[in-house]
Design a protein around this motif. Structure first.
Motif, PDB file in Angstrom:
ATOM      1  N   TYR A 410      -2.920   3.658   0.869  1.00 38.86           N
ATOM      2  CA  TYR A 410      -3.213   4.646  -0.499  1.00 38.86           C
ATOM      3  C   TYR A 410      -3.651   5.952   0.241  1.00 38.86           C
ATOM      4  O   TYR A 410      -4.216   5.942   1.233  1.00 38.86           O
ATOM      5  CB  TYR A 410      -4.226   4.304  -1.216  1.00 38.86           C
ATOM      6  N   SER A 411      -3.456   6.851  -0.326  1.00 39.92           N
ATOM      7  CA  SER A 411      -3.886   8.281  -0.050  1.00 39.92           C
ATOM      8  C   SER A 411      -4.202   9.144  -1.373  1.00 39.92           C
ATOM      9  O   SER A 411      -3.893   8.717  -2.586  1.00 39.92           O
ATOM     10  CB  SER A 411      -2.754   8.921   0.724  1.00 39.92           C
ATOM     11  N   LYS A 434     -10.390   6.353  -7.683  1.00 40.75           N
ATOM     12  CA  LYS A 434     -10.427   5.030  -8.535  1.00 40.75           C
ATOM     13  C   LYS A 434      -9.730   4.056  -8.012  1.00 40.75           C
ATOM     14  O   LYS A 434     -10.112   2.952  -7.806  1.00 40.75           O
ATOM     15  CB  LYS A 434     -10.779   5.364  -9.802  1.00 40.75           C
ATOM     16  N   ARG A 435      -8.363   4.481  -8.162  1.00 41.13           N
ATOM     17  CA  ARG A 435      -7.446   3.417  -7.801  1.00 41.13           C
ATOM     18  C   ARG A 435      -7.481   2.876  -6.362  1.00 41.13           C
ATOM     19  O   ARG A 435      -7.108   1.688  -6.241  1.00 41.13           O
ATOM     20  CB  ARG A 435      -6.093   4.190  -8.110  1.00 41.13           C
ATOM     21  N   ILE A 436      -7.866   3.740  -5.342  1.00 42.98           N
ATOM     22  CA  ILE A 436      -8.334   3.205  -4.233  1.00 42.98           C
ATOM     23  C   ILE A 436      -9.372   1.977  -3.913  1.00 42.98           C
ATOM     24  O   ILE A 436      -9.111   0.895  -3.789  1.00 42.98           O
ATOM     25  CB  ILE A 436      -8.473   4.279  -3.362  1.00 42.98           C
ATOM     26  N   LEU A 437     -10.488   2.668  -4.842  1.00 45.03           N
ATOM     27  CA  LEU A 437     -11.733   1.417  -4.803  1.00 45.03           C
ATOM     28  C   LEU A 437     -11.441   0.279  -5.782  1.00 45.03           C
ATOM     29  O   LEU A 437     -11.710  -0.722  -5.316  1.00 45.03           O
ATOM     30  CB  LEU A 437     -12.656   2.432  -5.769  1.00 45.03           C
ATOM     31  N   ASP A 438     -10.545   0.430  -6.836  1.00 47.10           N
ATOM     32  CA  ASP A 438     -10.001  -0.955  -7.699  1.00 47.10           C
ATOM     33  C   ASP A 438      -9.247  -1.730  -6.685  1.00 47.10           C
ATOM     34  O   ASP A 438      -9.291  -2.802  -6.745  1.00 47.10           O
ATOM     35  CB  ASP A 438      -9.452  -0.288  -8.850  1.00 47.10           C
ATOM     36  N   SER A 439      -8.265  -1.247  -6.111  1.00 46.22           N
ATOM     37  CA  SER A 439      -7.445  -2.147  -5.174  1.00 46.22           C
ATOM     38  C   SER A 439      -8.168  -2.727  -3.906  1.00 46.22           C
ATOM     39  O   SER A 439      -8.107  -3.767  -3.865  1.00 46.22           O
ATOM     40  CB  SER A 439      -6.565  -1.037  -4.491  1.00 46.22           C
ATOM     41  N   ALA A 440      -9.387  -1.950  -3.409  1.00 42.55           N
ATOM     42  CA  ALA A 440      -9.936  -2.585  -2.654  1.00 42.55           C
ATOM     43  C   ALA A 440     -10.806  -3.811  -2.894  1.00 42.55           C
ATOM     44  O   ALA A 440     -11.447  -4.629  -2.560  1.00 42.55           O
ATOM     45  CB  ALA A 440     -10.698  -1.602  -1.857  1.00 42.55           C
ATOM     46  N   GLY A 441     -11.135  -3.591  -4.243  1.00 40.37           N
ATOM     47  CA  GLY A 441     -12.111  -4.678  -4.841  1.00 40.37           C
ATOM     48  C   GLY A 441     -11.519  -5.953  -5.305  1.00 40.37           C
ATOM     49  O   GLY A 441     -12.320  -6.847  -5.383  1.00 40.37           O
ATOM     50  N   ASP A 442     -10.257  -5.852  -5.194  1.00 40.29           N
ATOM     51  CA  ASP A 442      -9.666  -7.330  -5.528  1.00 40.29           C
ATOM     52  C   ASP A 442      -9.721  -8.208  -4.326  1.00 40.29           C
ATOM     53  O   ASP A 442      -9.610  -9.698  -4.298  1.00 40.29           O
ATOM     54  CB  ASP A 442      -8.264  -7.053  -6.080  1.00 40.29           C
ATOM     55  N   PRO A 446      -6.861  -6.208   3.220  1.00 39.49           N
ATOM     56  CA  PRO A 446      -7.507  -4.821   3.515  1.00 39.49           C
ATOM     57  C   PRO A 446      -6.708  -3.530   3.294  1.00 39.49           C
ATOM     58  O   PRO A 446      -5.579  -3.590   3.029  1.00 39.49           O
ATOM     59  CB  PRO A 446      -7.569  -5.060   5.206  1.00 39.49           C
ATOM     60  N   VAL A 447      -7.349  -2.509   2.756  1.00 41.58           N
ATOM     61  CA  VAL A 447      -7.042  -1.227   2.357  1.00 41.58           C
ATOM     62  C   VAL A 447      -7.153  -0.350   3.546  1.00 41.58           C
ATOM     63  O   VAL A 447      -8.338  -0.055   3.959  1.00 41.58           O
ATOM     64  CB  VAL A 447      -7.584  -0.712   1.172  1.00 41.58           C
ATOM     65  N   LEU A 474     -15.889   3.857   0.368  1.00 42.22           N
ATOM     66  CA  LEU A 474     -14.574   3.410   0.900  1.00 42.22           C
ATOM     67  C   LEU A 474     -14.929   3.289   2.547  1.00 42.22           C
ATOM     68  O   LEU A 474     -14.069   3.006   3.234  1.00 42.22           O
ATOM     69  CB  LEU A 474     -14.007   4.862   1.048  1.00 42.22           C
ATOM     70  N   GLY A 475     -16.147   3.241   3.032  1.00 41.12           N
ATOM     71  CA  GLY A 475     -16.664   2.737   4.238  1.00 41.12           C
ATOM     72  C   GLY A 475     -17.057   1.413   4.259  1.00 41.12           C
ATOM     73  O   GLY A 475     -17.405   0.929   5.541  1.00 41.12           O
ATOM     74  N   ARG A 476     -17.021   0.434   3.053  1.00 37.75           N
ATOM     75  CA  ARG A 476     -17.488  -0.826   3.360  1.00 37.75           C
ATOM     76  C   ARG A 476     -16.415  -1.772   3.815  1.00 37.75           C
ATOM     77  O   ARG A 476     -15.347  -1.458   4.050  1.00 37.75           O
ATOM     78  CB  ARG A 476     -17.971  -1.241   1.784  1.00 37.75           C
TER      79      ARG A 476
END
Length: 610
Positions: A410-411, A434-442, A446-447, A474-476
């Motif tokens: 994602y970008s 937020k779409r990046i964070l939501d995608s990483a949350g599932d 890896p994102v 985003l660094g987690r």
């Protein structure tokens, strides 16, 4: 006897036209084959009409799935231009499948390894490659619309019958028989019937003409698949068997299909044979009759058509990948995938830049880029992102080496205000993040994400505060983030979460130069005010802006009316040893003074890989 001579003369004329067209077609095909051997891998110079390019994603739209490159990322990375750069296809199927491939990063190795097998085979077997390309060239395109546009709208035609056209054609028999009995009456009847058929033909043809184009393409698709199944390509055994299966399902569609799929049909070739065949169609409605018979059969085999498009598209995409590699010379590599969540690039470069500067980086945690305006931050982000996309789509990277795991990519980089919805830049930006964070949350995969100037659409204080927390998220674990910023404060606030890198420039002789080399650590130079000077702004503006900036750096306060004398007095009172002539000093990463000579040397020092 006169009639027989006239008929023989007409037949001879048609035969001559046919032979001339066959000879012309063979010469053109021979020239095309020679170009496939001689010009293979040269830089692509295709031109695209707006209508055609808008339909390029039809196969992709029909095969949406999770994890594909979304529109924001596609546009941020300029993937349209990359697609055009590597589009060495000759058919609509290959073109649309290549587009779909570039938007579909694979999350496992089996598909990519098979693609590599096919790419390698065609690269080492030029004769087989040329045979496939020749079939793709014969398959061609459907015009300005995608085949799927026609297929999706077949239901609007309803049930069609041939009763009127067949009755009109049958009337020719008694009129021809009447020629030997009453010539004037027979000729008059034939002329009237022909005019009537031509008039009704255009009325019928107006309803189905776009669909005749699609049927012609389906027929050519079946012919291409028949020819491809006769080729011995060991690495494409599975594709060959699937083509045979779907081809058998559509066998009935091919009977007497010449009238719908005649050479040149829908391509406006203008040769004499095509013109003659068009008149035959107008007079006897043969293409309309055949179309109506084929319509019902095709409606029941849409899945077969879709599968065949994907199969031939895959083969041509593999050839396009090899052509893309050939155009890069030795400037590419095959990626290596590991289980570790990292990206390691050696001498990577942007595939769309001429004489691009190559950089290396190893990122096991987030990367934070700082640097002056136009120093190369955004280009570097796109370089890493494009190589990650290419690694997982076409198994090819524009680098000496690439190593990483399978990511969802994602970008949030080249965003704009959404005037249609009335959303400001800031709203668009926070939604994209937020779409990046939501995608990483599932936790599915890896994102890998790329953020350029996070939260640039709001005020400084809130931007730095919010950016710190968003970038920490985003660094987690499960996310590898590459971010660029002008806010030097973030390099301190995110220490330990992100690794700092920077780009810098050299200012000399009234000019500014960039070497575009990635360097470790945070940026120690700024050039925004200096660029104003180089662009010819008034000296007073430059001096006051510089004074304000230095005063803020030293005191943490802004003063809109600060003078040079006041600046020097305040700074001398706080720390007399720090005062130097205006514009001749800058704080480095440790807060020390850097001279112009030191900065000049810093722009040319060597940077170790990674």
């Amino acid at each position: 006897m006169e009639y027989l001579i006239a008929l023989l003369s007409m037949a001879g004329f048609v035969l001559v036209i046919f032979l001339m067209e066959v000879s012309r077609a063979r010469k053109a095909e021979k020239k095309f084959i020679q170009s496939l051997y001689g010009d293979y891998g040269k830089l692509n110079q295709k031109e695209y009409s707006l209508e055609r390019y808008e339909k390029m994603g039809s196969f992709y739209d029909r095969h949406r799935e999770a994890g594909q490159i979304d529109d924001i990322t596609w546009n941020d990375l300029g993937m349209d231009d990359l697609f055009k750069r590597m589009n060495y296809t000759f058919s609509a199927s290959g073109e649309e499948y290549l587009y779909y491939t570039l938007r579909t990063p694979r999350q496992e190795g089996e598909t990519l390894l098979h693609l590599e097998e096919v790419v390698g085979y065609f690269g080492s077997h030029p004769d087989e490659r040329v045979r496939v390309q020749l079939q793709m060239h014969r398959l061609g395109h459907t015009g300005k619309y995608s085949l799927y546009d026609y297929l999706d709208n077949l239901e609007t035609l309803g049930e069609r019958k041939n009763t009127k056209s067949l009755l009109a054609d049958l009337l020719y028999l008694p009129l021809i028989g009447l020629l030997g009995i009453n010539l004037p009456l027979a000729v008059t009847g034939l002329v009237v019937l022909t005019i009537w058929n031509i008039m009704t033909y255009f009325k019928e043809k107006a309803q189905i003409d776009p669909y005749i184009t699609s049927f012609a393409y389906v027929m050519r698709l079946l012919e291409a698949c028949d020819a491809l199944t006769r080729l011995e390509v060991p690495v494409c055994k599975a594709e060959r068997e699937e083509m045979q299966l779907h081809g058998r399902n559509m066998k009935a569609l091919k009977r007497n299909s010449f009238w719908v799929m005649a050479p040149g049909r829908g391509n406006a070739s203008g040769n004499l044979l095509d013109v003659f065949m068009d008149y035959i169609r107008m007079i006897f409605h043969v293409d309309i009759i055949k179309f109506n018979r084929m319509l019902k059969h095709l409606r029941g085999h849409m899945e077969d058509v879709d599968a065949l498009i994907g199969l031939v598209g895959f083969l041509e995409t593999a050839i396009a990948v090899w052509a893309f590699r050939e155009s890069l010379g030795e400037g590419y590599c095959v990626p290596c995938f590991t289980d570790s969540q990292e990206v390691c690039l050696q001498e990577a470069y942007h595939p769309l830049l001429e004489h691009a500067v190559k950089n290396s980086v190893t990122a096991k945690k987030g990367v934070l880029l700082t640097g002056s305006n136009a120093s190369g931050k955004s280009t570097f982000l796109k370089t890493v992102a494009l190589n990650a996309v290419l690694a997982q789509t076409i198994h090819t990277c524009t680098a000496r080496g690439y190593q990483g795991t399978y990511f969802r990519i994602y970008s949030s980089m080249a965003l704009r205000d959404d005037l249609g919805s009335g959303e400001s830049y800031y709203i668009v930006e926070i939604k994209a993040l937020k779409r990046i964070l939501d995608s990483a949350g599932d936790g599915v995969c890896p994102v890998l994400c790329f953020v350029d100037e996070v939260l640039r659409g709001t005020n400084t204080v809130e931007r730095i505060a919010a950016s710190t927390q968003i970038l920490r998220s985003l660094g987690r674990s499960g996310i590898l983030c590459f971010a660029a910023t002008h806010d030097i404060e973030l390099t301190e606030l995110l220490q330990g979460t992100f690794t700092n890198y920077h780009f810098e420039e050299e200012v000399s002789e009234g000019d500014i130069r960039f070497n575009y080399r990635l360097l470790p650590g945070r940026a120690t130079t700024q050039n925004a005010i200096r660029l104003l000077e180089l662009m010819g702004y008034e000296p007073a503006i430059i001096q006051k802006a510089t004074a304000q900036a230095e005063y803020f750096v030293s005191t943490g306060k802004w003063d809109a009316d600060l003078t040079e004398a006041a600046r020097e007095g305040i700074l001398r009172e706080r720390d007399p040893g720090r005062i130097t002539p205006l514009g001749n000093s800058v704080e480095d990463e440790q807060g020390m003074i850097s001279s112009p000579d030191r900065r000049k040397n810093a722009g040319t020092r060597e940077h170790p890989a990674g």
